[in-house]
Design a protein around this motif. Structure first.
Motif, PDB file in Angstrom:
ATOM      1  N   PRO A  66      80.031  42.956  34.730  1.00 27.24           N
ATOM      2  CA  PRO A  66      80.541  44.232  35.403  1.00 27.24           C
ATOM      3  C   PRO A  66      80.979  43.985  36.919  1.00 27.24           C
ATOM      4  O   PRO A  66      80.446  42.930  37.577  1.00 27.24           O
ATOM      5  CB  PRO A  66      79.385  45.071  35.704  1.00 27.24           C
ATOM      6  CG  PRO A  66      78.332  44.597  34.769  1.00 27.24           C
ATOM      7  CD  PRO A  66      78.820  43.018  34.238  1.00 27.24           C
TER       8      PRO A  66
ATOM      9  N   ASN C 164      83.351  49.348  28.572  1.00 24.17           N
ATOM     10  CA  ASN C 164      83.473  49.928  29.998  1.00 24.17           C
ATOM     11  C   ASN C 164      82.311  50.600  30.248  1.00 24.17           C
ATOM     12  O   ASN C 164      82.004  50.610  31.470  1.00 24.17           O
ATOM     13  CB  ASN C 164      84.937  50.722  30.173  1.00 24.17           C
ATOM     14  CG  ASN C 164      86.338  49.649  30.166  1.00 24.17           C
ATOM     15  OD1 ASN C 164      85.826  48.400  30.307  1.00 24.17           O
ATOM     16  ND2 ASN C 164      87.327  50.256  30.043  1.00 24.17           N
ATOM     17  N   HIS C 167      79.537  48.461  31.119  1.00 24.89           N
ATOM     18  CA  HIS C 167      79.434  48.068  32.475  1.00 24.89           C
ATOM     19  C   HIS C 167      79.502  48.851  33.487  1.00 24.89           C
ATOM     20  O   HIS C 167      78.734  48.640  34.580  1.00 24.89           O
ATOM     21  CB  HIS C 167      81.054  47.251  32.715  1.00 24.89           C
ATOM     22  CG  HIS C 167      81.134  46.000  31.877  1.00 24.89           C
ATOM     23  ND1 HIS C 167      82.247  45.454  31.897  1.00 24.89           N
ATOM     24  CD2 HIS C 167      80.454  45.562  31.055  1.00 24.89           C
ATOM     25  CE1 HIS C 167      82.033  44.275  31.096  1.00 24.89           C
ATOM     26  NE2 HIS C 167      80.891  44.362  30.611  1.00 24.89           N
ATOM     27  N   ASP C 168      79.833  50.142  33.397  1.00 29.70           N
ATOM     28  CA  ASP C 168      79.979  51.245  34.464  1.00 29.70           C
ATOM     29  C   ASP C 168      78.149  51.706  34.909  1.00 29.70           C
ATOM     30  O   ASP C 168      78.127  51.982  35.932  1.00 29.70           O
ATOM     31  CB  ASP C 168      80.531  52.616  33.975  1.00 29.70           C
ATOM     32  CG  ASP C 168      82.108  52.486  34.444  1.00 29.70           C
ATOM     33  OD1 ASP C 168      82.273  51.474  35.044  1.00 29.70           O
ATOM     34  OD2 ASP C 168      82.862  53.322  33.707  1.00 29.70           O
ATOM     35  N   SER C 170      76.098  49.761  35.206  1.00 33.52           N
ATOM     36  CA  SER C 170      75.588  48.919  36.360  1.00 33.52           C
ATOM     37  C   SER C 170      75.515  49.267  37.805  1.00 33.52           C
ATOM     38  O   SER C 170      75.029  48.863  38.730  1.00 33.52           O
ATOM     39  CB  SER C 170      76.703  47.333  36.273  1.00 33.52           C
ATOM     40  OG  SER C 170      77.708  47.735  36.827  1.00 33.52           O
ATOM     41  N   SER C 209      78.495  42.422  25.687  1.00 37.70           N
ATOM     42  CA  SER C 209      79.888  42.799  25.440  1.00 37.70           C
ATOM     43  C   SER C 209      80.659  42.240  24.488  1.00 37.70           C
ATOM     44  O   SER C 209      81.293  42.715  23.914  1.00 37.70           O
ATOM     45  CB  SER C 209      80.533  42.416  26.922  1.00 37.70           C
ATOM     46  OG  SER C 209      80.006  42.967  28.034  1.00 37.70           O
TER      47      SER C 209
END
Lengths: 230, 253, 229
Positions: A66, C164, C167-168, C170, C209
């Protein structure tokens, strides 16, 4: 708790004063991403020895991280050694007080290079093999084929995706706020430190990003039409 | 003879373009009605209006004892009409997420609540009849156009509808595949199933039709027995159309 | 001061950091479930003929897609108690995590709506017409014919979206949520070794991922067997 729209206005003005930082971060990282990402994609497409294999492994891995970790890790990995060096070298002492925007730029550009290389790779793959064959059949070299036939077609595919990448970078640039860079979000929050009007500040920042992203989206539509027409 | 389906005064406009200008049609039990006409004459739209795939602006539809004005048809009326009719489309429209057998079963199981085992049996029987007994587990993408259209016909026949509407069933097919579909349609006609067929296949119309309707510019110009229409057309427009088509027809052979 | 990076510490910090992975999972789960349900509603609103309704849905989607999720999270955190207080509900004592769950579900809904809408619109009209012609009702046709096909078209986009979303999550630590990153920072504050924790968290993100991507490629192959044109 109450909501007072006057403070939205106050924060909005503060946020807009830092607009250039957000623009700089997102535009420069997009450009650097294209400069670094396109060759990477070409290396993978044409199986350039070593580079292709390395990219095959590295890019999926880097894509899995990220953005905030790019920022946090680079911030630490750049500043910490400088701190250590500062005791012995004067230049390091000076360098460690640099504007953190460079760190933000480095992190965003690295992230952007990975994302854009993937965009360019799928764009290159979207051009049918027959186009290459046709180029070679009329005697073009690979470089000529790329420049005159393949790239223009790949770009038509890539433009809307790149615009999407750009919107992602505009939004993503707000993350540099965690290492205390004064961008749109940072500017809005700075104004709230005085008034404790956090909700108003976040709304003000959101409005700025919304306008930026909607503008980029509109621009994308125009570019798309231009490229589709060719 | 009893009427299966009657349409009176159907009107339909797309914007300013009036495609149907008051068309009436009477289809009797067991009859094969072929609708001919140049492209743009409104024949496909007429068929789609009967199945409520287009909303007609005016007119009346009678099917059995049910009579509806097109404009005031409610959801229930539409569903009733659709469950008594079946349609075969120009580009087959097989459900691409379902196998040949599942395509035939879908309407039986979901719409008519036929038990799955019975539906499967019927599906296999109908697929065998169109010569595709071995293809029941094939997906549409694995079938040729002609095979897809034959599955579509099996799908329609399996529902045992009062009438099957055929919308140019062979015009999307490669020429060498037209024959197999027409053969299946002939077999369906021989079973005594009522059919309304929009087509350009003159030989089919000539051999199979009991009744031929010639449409032009949103109106029925002339209708009657195939012999009359083909060999003694009364209207000038019919003559012109037949000359042109026949010419093309001879030419292609 | 110590070394900049100590590989041994990565292993030492791994267990306490990985123990917070369930928080990340909870946020992802809320985004997926809440986002899909709300996304379906948004799609319905957007495809609806009532102009006000579709406009409101479009505005919401544009706002969410045009603003950083980190800001949305804080707007929910500060704004939701205020809005609910006005109608007499006091949620000031709520666990912070609840706000994050709501924020991420609201965020994901807009993206899901876009994916669902374009997938539904990609199914040819003839498929619905054929379904109606064999007597299926509008809802039956949608559920049995259109939705399965739309799902197949949407699968790659759904995969990207899931990664996504993952990841967000995080960013939740910025609100003080003790997820993997929150834990890495907490360890960093205590031990002055923060990089090791970040690196371990990055490794987890990469591994998950890659797994998700592989899973979706498999799913596409499995569901798409024979169906794809």
């Amino acid at each position: 708790m109450t909501f007072d729209s006057v403070y939205v206005w106050v924060s909005l003005k503060a946020a807009l004063r830092c607009l250039h930082v957000t623009l700089l971060l997102s535009i420069v990282s997009l450009v650097l991403g294209m400069v670094l990402g396109t060759p990477l994609a070409l290396c993978r497409k044409f199986r350039v020895r070593f580079a292709a294999q390395a990219a095959d492994v590295l890019i999926p891995v880097l894509k899995g991280i990220p953005l905030v970790l790019y920022v946090l890790i680079l911030n630490f990995a750049i500043l910490k050694p400088l701190d250590a060096l500062a005791e012995s070298c004067a230049w390091a002492d000076k360098l460690r007080l640099m504007d953190k925007i460079y760190i933000g730029l480095a992190a965003l550009s690295a992230y952007s290079a990975v994302i854009v290389s993937e965009t360019m790779r799928s764009a290159l793959n979207s051009v049918p093999e027959g186009q290459y064959e046709a180029c070679f059949s009329v005697g073009l070299t690979r470089g000529q084929a790329l420049r005159r036939v393949i790239m223009p077609q790949a770009l038509a595919f890539a433009v809307p995706v790149l615009c999407n990448n750009f919107i992602g970078l505009i939004k993503g640039s707000s993350i540099v706020y965690v290492i205390e860079i004064l961008d749109v979000l940072g500017g809005a929050m700075a104004s709230a430190q005085v008034s404790y009007r956090f909700l108003e500040a976040y709304i003000a920042a959101a409005l700025v990003y919304w306008v930026l992203c909607a503008g980029a989206g509109r621009g994308s539509k125009i570019l798309e039409k231009r490229f589709a027409g060719r | 003879m009893k009427s299966v389906i009657q349409i009176k005064g159907v009107r339909k406009s797309f914007g300013k373009n009036e495609v149907l200008k008051g068309v009436s049609l009477d289809v009797k039990t067991g009859e094969v009605v072929v609708i001919l006409g140049p492209s743009g004459s409104g024949k496909t739209t007429l068929l789609r209006c009967v199945n409520f795939l287009e909303n007609a602006d005016d007119g009346e539809l009678t099917i059995g004892e049910l009579s509806v004005r097109f404009r005031y048809a409610g959801k229930k009326d539409i569903l009733t009409v659709r469950r008594r009719t079946a349609m075969v489309f120009q580009n087959y429209n097989l459900f691409s997420n379902k196998t040949a057998a599942e395509n035939v079963m879908e309407g039986l199981v979901t719409a008519r609540k036929v038990p799955a085992a019975e539906a499967r049996e019927r599906a296999e029987r109908e697929l065998a009849k169109v010569g595709l007994g071995g293809k029941r587990d094939a997906y549409p993408s694995q079938l040729s156009g002609g095979q897809q259209q034959r599955v579509a016909i099996a799908r329609a026949v399996a529902l045992n509808p009062e009438v099957i509407l055929f919308d140019e069933p062979t015009s999307a097919l490669d020429p060498e595949l037209v024959g197999e579909v027409l053969a299946v349609m002939r077999a369906v006609a021989r079973e005594g199933i009522t059919m309304v067929v929009v087509t350009h296949e003159m030989s089919f119309a000539h051999d199979i039709a009991n009744h031929v309707v010639f449409m032009d510019d949103g109106l029925v110009v002339e209708e009657g027995a195939p012999k009359e229409i083909f060999f003694h057309p009364k209207e000038e427009r019919t003559k012109q159309f037949l000359d042109r088509i026949q010419l093309k027809y001879d030419y292609s052979i | 001061m110590g070394k900049l990076f100590d590989a041994a510490l990565v292993l030492e910090y791994a267990p306490p950091i990985f123990l917070r992975f369930h928080v990340t999972l909870a946020i992802v789960a809320a985004s997926v479930v809440g986002g899909t349900l709300l996304g379906l509603l948004l799609t319905a609103a957007q495809l609806h003929r009532t102009p006000g309704l579709s406009l409101a849905a479009a505005g919401y989607i544009s706002f969410v897609r045009g603003t950083p999720v980190i800001i949305q999270m804080f707007i929910v955190y500060y704004g939701l108690p205020l809005a609910l207080y006005r109608v007499g509900i006091n949620i000031n004592r709520w666990n912070k995590l609840y706000f994050v769950l709501i924020a991420y579900a609201l965020n994901n809904a807009a993206f899901m709506a876009e994916i669902i809408r374009s997938a539904v619109l990609s199914v040819p009209k003839g498929q619905s017409e054929a379904a109606w012609s064999v007597g299926l009702s509008g809802f039956q046709a949608f559920r049995r014919i259109v939705l399965p096909q739309a799902f197949l078209t949407a699968l790659p986009a759904l995969g990207t979206r899931l990664v996504n979303t993952f990841h967000d999550t995080s960013l939740a630590f910025t609100l003080g949520i003790l997820d993997m990153l929150g834990q890495a920072q907490a360890i960093g504050v205590r031990t002055y070794h923060v990089l090791e924790g970040y690196v371990f968290a990055a490794l987890v993100f990469v591994a998950v991922s890659l797994l998700l991507e592989k899973g979706f490629t498999r799913a596409e192959a499995a569901f798409g067997r024979g169906v794809k044109k």
